[in-house]
Design a protein around this motif. Sequence first.
Motif, short mmCIF file in Angstrom:
data_model
loop_
_atom_site.label_atom_id
_atom_site.label_comp_id
_atom_site.label_asym_id
_atom_site.label_seq_id
_atom_site.Cartn_x
_atom_site.Cartn_y
_atom_site.Cartn_z
N THR A 116 0.84 -1.27 0.09
CA THR A 116 0.07 0.17 -0.13
C THR A 116 0.96 1.28 0.12
O THR A 116 0.34 2.33 -0.44
CB THR A 116 -0.89 0.04 1.25
OG1 THR A 116 -0.18 0.01 2.63
CG2 THR A 116 -1.74 -1.10 1.17
N GLY A 117 2.05 1.18 0.31
CA GLY A 117 3.10 2.15 0.26
C GLY A 117 3.14 2.56 -1.00
O GLY A 117 3.08 1.88 -2.19
N THR A 118 3.50 3.76 -1.34
CA THR A 118 3.38 4.63 -2.59
C THR A 118 4.70 4.97 -3.14
O THR A 118 5.81 5.33 -2.17
CB THR A 118 2.58 5.88 -2.53
OG1 THR A 118 2.91 6.84 -1.83
CG2 THR A 118 1.12 5.54 -2.32
N ALA A 119 5.04 5.22 -4.40
CA ALA A 119 5.96 5.83 -4.84
C ALA A 119 5.83 6.60 -6.10
O ALA A 119 4.92 6.39 -6.85
CB ALA A 119 7.14 5.09 -5.63
N THR A 120 6.31 7.95 -5.83
CA THR A 120 5.81 9.11 -6.97
C THR A 120 6.87 9.59 -7.35
O THR A 120 8.08 9.93 -6.60
CB THR A 120 4.63 10.00 -6.00
OG1 THR A 120 5.53 10.72 -4.91
CG2 THR A 120 3.39 9.43 -5.84
N VAL A 121 7.12 10.28 -8.61
CA VAL A 121 8.30 11.05 -9.20
C VAL A 121 8.21 12.28 -8.74
O VAL A 121 7.04 12.97 -8.65
CB VAL A 121 8.06 11.10 -10.70
CG1 VAL A 121 9.22 11.73 -11.28
CG2 VAL A 121 7.95 9.42 -11.35
N ALA A 122 9.29 12.70 -8.23
CA ALA A 122 9.87 14.28 -7.79
C ALA A 122 10.05 14.89 -8.95
O ALA A 122 10.34 14.30 -9.96
CB ALA A 122 10.49 14.02 -6.54
N PRO A 126 3.71 0.74 -7.84
CA PRO A 126 4.51 1.11 -8.88
C PRO A 126 4.30 2.57 -8.98
O PRO A 126 3.43 3.18 -8.64
CB PRO A 126 3.95 0.43 -10.07
CG PRO A 126 2.52 -0.13 -10.03
CD PRO A 126 2.57 -0.37 -8.25
N LEU A 127 5.24 3.07 -9.95
CA LEU A 127 5.03 4.74 -10.28
C LEU A 127 4.07 4.76 -11.14
O LEU A 127 3.29 5.95 -11.01
CB LEU A 127 6.59 5.08 -10.97
CG LEU A 127 7.64 5.16 -10.18
CD1 LEU A 127 8.86 5.21 -10.82
CD2 LEU A 127 7.62 6.43 -9.00
N THR A 128 3.96 3.86 -12.13
CA THR A 128 2.66 4.08 -12.92
C THR A 128 1.72 2.89 -12.82
O THR A 128 2.03 1.61 -12.75
CB THR A 128 3.28 3.76 -14.22
OG1 THR A 128 4.36 4.66 -14.92
CG2 THR A 128 2.14 3.68 -15.41
#
Length: 389
Positions: free
Chosen positions: A135-141, A170-172
């Motif tokens: 459930t943790g997220t990854a986002t592009v900075a 995933p990022l996408t």
Amino acid sequence: MTTSVDNAQTATDPTDTLGTVIDDVIRPQAPIVDRNGAFPRPGVDALAAAGLLGLASSTEVGGAGHGMRAVAEVIERLAAECGSTAMVVLMHYAATAVIEAHGPRDVRAAIAAGDHLTTLAFSEYGSRSHFWSPTGTATVADDDTVRLDARKSWVTAAGEANSYVWSSLPLTRDAGPMTLWLVPSDSAGLSVTGDFDGLGLRGNGSRPMTADGLRVPSTARMAADGAGLDTALGAVLPWFLVLNAAFCLGLADSAVAEAGRHLTGTTLAHTGAALRDAPVTRRDLARLMIRTDALRAFLGDTLTALETGRDDAMLRVLQVKALAGETVADVTDGAMQLCGGSAFRKELGLERRFRDARAARVMAPTTDALHDFVGRLATGLPLLDEANR
């Protein structure tokens, strides 16, 4: 599914020094680690100095180049003496499997040299033991970095490891179910957010961690975006499940040995008979020995299946931890009963092994989940349905 075969031998094999490390550090420290709930730093450092943290690392980066069979033997021997130390090293080897396949050369070399302890950070509050559904997220900075936000519920060696193999969405969103990252321990925004005061494995440092706006470079991603689940199933799961079985075997075997010593060396003053002189007692000890030896044989067959690429290798990998978790729970319980009230005393070490053994059933994938996975494969279903991928 990938694994390496033991075909590499170095001039000075690190496994030759394991007995000395166990005798000098691991065994004497085990009661202290358990009593105080202390991370087994002396044992980990001694294993690192002996070259054992780099046992599964490639010779290309200075490692010993050993495969899973030799590593499983190390975990088995460590677990027989100190479950907490064994679990820390087990998680290090499982994470190393990913880093060897997808991590940077400098980290691989540091692991090989014994200068770097790593671990897995998969379990989360939101998905609990369903590690395949982060459930943790990854986002592009904006600056070619990625922001990670997550609440990890259990991370072995939390705050002690040098890096974490970290899972996220995933990022996408349509890229796949999970992405893996290599997160350095000194990353800003990374924190240990709780203590561990457990029933067993009291020194393995399994604590919650939080990533709050943690930034890593985009190059910290291991494998393609969304390919984390395939990497986890192909690279991590075989190591994790097989080494868990070796861990259980070490606990069970040492419990049987301790029970045998107690039954042989304890005499009833009013009859002069040793406890072993009772046929029922010998029968019960024999049953524990047979259960333990059956697990040893199954683990050996699982390793052979992996090494030879047998068609049933994945099935064996799933089965072996399920079998091991139930075996070690039953065997340590039986050893406690055989030794009676004496087993409750700390000096026998049986009650510690009994407590450490409880973890195997509930450590993800849990025994129940593994039974479901085995049933799915046996009936022609995919390991995970689309809703869980």
